[in-house]
Design a protein around this motif. Structure first.
Motif, short mmCIF file in Angstrom:
data_model
loop_
_atom_site.label_atom_id
_atom_site.label_comp_id
_atom_site.label_asym_id
_atom_site.label_seq_id
_atom_site.Cartn_x
_atom_site.Cartn_y
_atom_site.Cartn_z
N ASN A 147 0.97 6.18 -9.27
CA ASN A 147 0.23 4.93 -9.21
C ASN A 147 0.21 4.40 -7.78
OD1 ASN A 147 -0.24 4.66 -12.05
ND2 ASN A 147 1.92 4.16 -12.28
N VAL A 148 -0.89 3.78 -7.41
CA VAL A 148 -1.03 3.17 -6.10
C VAL A 148 -0.62 1.71 -6.24
CG1 VAL A 148 -2.63 2.57 -4.25
CG2 VAL A 148 -2.90 4.73 -5.49
N ILE A 149 0.33 1.29 -5.42
CA ILE A 149 0.83 -0.08 -5.46
C ILE A 149 0.46 -0.77 -4.16
CG2 ILE A 149 2.87 -1.54 -5.72
CD1 ILE A 149 2.30 0.27 -8.18
N ALA A 150 -0.36 -1.82 -4.27
CA ALA A 150 -0.78 -2.57 -3.09
C ALA A 150 0.24 -3.64 -2.71
CB ALA A 150 -2.14 -3.20 -3.33
N GLY A 168 -1.98 -3.14 -8.16
CA GLY A 168 -2.18 -1.72 -7.93
C GLY A 168 -3.15 -1.12 -8.90
N THR A 224 3.03 4.06 -3.13
CA THR A 224 2.94 4.60 -4.49
C THR A 224 4.20 4.25 -5.26
OG1 THR A 224 3.98 6.72 -3.96
CG2 THR A 224 1.58 6.58 -3.67
N ASN A 235 0.81 -1.22 0.00
CA ASN A 235 0.00 0.00 0.00
C ASN A 235 0.85 1.27 0.00
OD1 ASN A 235 -2.42 -1.51 0.07
ND2 ASN A 235 -2.07 -1.87 2.24
N ILE A 283 1.76 -3.18 -13.75
CA ILE A 283 0.40 -3.20 -13.23
C ILE A 283 -0.53 -3.87 -14.24
CG2 ILE A 283 -1.60 -1.74 -12.63
CD1 ILE A 283 0.44 0.29 -11.45
#
Length: 125
Positions: free
Chosen positions: A76-79, A69, A24, A22, A62
Motif C-alpha cells: 500500500n502507498v501511504i501518503a 493512502g 509504503t 509518501n 486507509i
C-alpha cells in the motif's frame, strides 16, 4: 491475538507512520519491527499470522481515513497520517480513553477496531 497485543500493534503502526510521508506500508512495518516488543509479538504469533493482521490493520486504517493512502499490491502507498490519526494518537495517552477501548474489545469482532476508535475519539461511544 490478545487485545493488549493488538492495541500495541495498532498504535505502534500509527505512531511509526507519523514519521513518514509518501512511503509504503512495508517501510512502516519494517521500521516498527525495530521495536523489541513489536518483534517479540511477531515471534509470539508467527510471521504468517502477524503479516495477515498487519495487512488487515493497514487496509482498515486507509479505509477509515486514519492513514492517507491508496491500497495497492504488492504494498500500500501511504501518503501520511490524517488529522483523525493524530487525534487518535493523542487520545491513546489518556487512561480513560484506553480503558473504554479495552472494554470495547468484544465489539472488535463485529466492527473494525478503527471504526470503534474513531467513534471513541469523536465521542460517539
Amino acid at each position: 491475538m490478545e487485545p493488549e497485543d493488538y492495541l500495541y500493534v495498532y498504535f505502534k503502526l500509527l505512531s511509526t507512520a507519523t514519521k513518514y510521508d509518501n512511503t509504503t506500508d512495508r517501510v512502516i512495518v519494517y521500521e516498527a519491527s525495530k521495536d523489541a516488543k513489536f518483534n517479540k509479538l511477531i515471534e509470539k504469533y508467527g510471521e504468517e499470522h502477524f503479516s495477515n493482521v498487519l495487512k488487515s490493520l493497514v487496509n482498515e486504517m486507509i479505509n477509515e481515513g486514519v492513514l492517507l493512502g491508496q491500497r495497492a499490491k504488492p504494498s500500500n502507498v501511504i501518503a501520511g497520517v490524517s488529522p483523525i490519526g493524530y487525534m487518535i494518537l493523542a487520545k491513546s495517552k489518556d487512561n480513560n480513553f484506553m480503558s473504554k477501548l479495552k472494554k470495547s474489545a468484544p465489539k472488535w469482532a463485529f466492527n473494525t477496531i478503527t471504526s470503534i476508535i474513531v467513534s471513541l475519539v469523536s465521542g460517539a461511544l
